[in-house]
Motif scaffolding. Structure first.
Motif, PDB file in Angstrom:
ATOM      1  N   CYS A   1       0.346  -1.274  -0.302  1.00 12.35           N
ATOM      2  CA  CYS A   1      -0.631  -0.310  -0.307  1.00 12.35           C
ATOM      3  C   CYS A   1       0.725   1.393  -0.312  1.00 12.35           C
ATOM      4  O   CYS A   1       1.543   1.480   1.058  1.00 12.35           O
ATOM      5  CB  CYS A   1      -0.953   0.162   1.141  1.00 12.35           C
TER       6      CYS A   1
ATOM      7  N   CYS B   1       0.470   3.064   4.044  1.00 11.75           N
ATOM      8  CA  CYS B   1       0.785   2.676   4.798  1.00 11.75           C
ATOM      9  C   CYS B   1       1.730   1.425   4.444  1.00 11.75           C
ATOM     10  O   CYS B   1       1.934   0.438   5.994  1.00 11.75           O
ATOM     11  CB  CYS B   1      -0.423   2.213   5.447  1.00 11.75           C
TER      12      CYS B   1
ATOM     13  N   CYS C   1      -5.102   0.675   0.408  1.00  7.77           N
ATOM     14  CA  CYS C   1      -5.056  -1.494   0.724  1.00  7.77           C
ATOM     15  C   CYS C   1      -6.618  -1.133   1.929  1.00  7.77           C
ATOM     16  O   CYS C   1      -6.750   0.491   2.050  1.00  7.77           O
ATOM     17  CB  CYS C   1      -4.093  -1.450   2.306  1.00  7.77           C
TER      18      CYS C   1
ATOM     19  N   CYS D   1      -6.758   1.947   4.874  1.00  5.01           N
ATOM     20  CA  CYS D   1      -6.456   2.563   5.068  1.00  5.01           C
ATOM     21  C   CYS D   1      -7.540   3.539   3.705  1.00  5.01           C
ATOM     22  O   CYS D   1      -8.003   5.153   3.730  1.00  5.01           O
ATOM     23  CB  CYS D   1      -5.616   3.165   3.307  1.00  5.01           C
TER      24      CYS D   1
HETATM   25 ZN   LIG Z   1      -2.501   1.244   3.115  1.00  7.30          ZN
END
Ligand SMILES: [Zn+2]
Ligand SMILES: [Zn+2]
Length: 292
Positions: free
Chosen positions: A104, A107, A119, A122
């Motif tokens: 991701c 993150c 992801c 998030c």
């Molecule tokens: Zn993420």
């Protein structure tokens, strides 16, 4: 929140090693010379060498001496213990630093194959930071490197993480203007003698040619062991734990840490920086704990 001293301007900072190299917090205001920045060649041929040029040559000589010393006296590989001229032997380097996982971009959690977006975590609750750069999962055997840096004073591992993070940073859409390290509380810093996150940050700043300030953010309250708490409790535990000492308005700030676990600490810091006017936040973490 106290914001008084702006981050030093490029014209004022130029040194590479300073009294804050251990990350120890001191009472006096952070001097301009404590910033870390690569000095660019500015001396005309034949002109007297400036202070900045002299420091640059000293840094270069130190680096050459360190390299020669390392070559002459091989040390032990930090993972397998075999003799090595570098932090890791060639075999461990090739075996363990070969990550090709899709992550991701916000993150750095591993993503399923062919999913090139953020992801689900998030998407559901967007963190305050905008991007995260990491090297690999926090898992054996690479987690030993963090333990050695954090608890056994293997400071050279911080420089090695920084070297790899600087290479990974080349893929970012833009580099940060300045770096901060996730701060330790004063008692923990005193007990350990150094902040492992700052050991990565100062070397990374030098490689990226950006400012770094060990005093930009301080931890004003010890939050204990975050790992023992649930996700909601982690955020609550971090409330009011940090204080910003520099102006970050309009800046792209990089936050450096050794390991990103839930991301609660980095999210809390990013939120504080964004509230203070930071334009963009990018995390630089050596290893990332994957979610179960
Ligand atoms: Zn993420
Ligand atoms: Zn090895």
């Amino acid at each position: 929140m106290k914001q008084s001293t702006p981050l030093p301007t490029p014209a004022r900072d130029s040194t590479s090693v300073n009294d804050h190299s251990s990350g120890r917090q001191q009472d006096h205001a952070w001097p301009a010379a404590a910033a870390v920045r690569i000095a660019h060649p500015s001396r005309a041929p034949g002109a007297p060498r400036t202070g900045r040029g002299r420091r640059r040559w000293i840094a270069l000589l130190r680096s050459l001496c360190r390299g020669a010393w390392r070559y002459a006296l091989p040390t032990q590989c930090a993972l397998c213990g075999n003799l090595s001229h570098d932090v890791l032997c060639n075999a461990c380097d090739e075996t363990y630093w070969n990550e090709t996982r899709l992550r991701c971009p916000r993150c750095a959690l591993p993503l399923p194959r062919n999913v090139a977006t953020q992801c689900s975590f998030c998407v559901q609750a967007r963190p305050a930071f905008d991007a995260t750069v990491t090297l690999a999962d926090y898992a054996p055997p690479l987690d030993q490197l963090v333990a050695n840096l954090k608890f056994r004073s293997r400071i050279e591992l911080g420089r090695d993480f920084a070297r790899r993070l600087a290479l990974a940073a080349q893929d970012l859409p833009e580099l940060p203007d300045a770096l901060i390290a996730v701060p330790l509380s004063a008692p923990r810093l005193s007990a350990r003698g150094y902040n492992q996150a700052w050991e990565i940050a100062r070397a990374l700043a030098r490689r990226l040619g950006v400012r770094a300030d060990p005093r930009a953010v301080v931890r004003v309250r010890d939050t204990g062991q975050q790992a023992l708490l649930g996700a909601t409790a982690r955020h609550a535990n971090l409330a009011g734990a940090f204080a910003l000492r520099k102006t970050v308005r309009g800046q792209h700030v990089g936050i450096v840490d050794d390991v990103m676990t839930s991301g609660a600490t980095l999210d809390t810091l990013a939120r504080m920086l964004k509230d203070a006017g930071a334009r963009r936040i990018t995390n630089f973490v050596a290893l990332r704990t994957p979610r179960a």
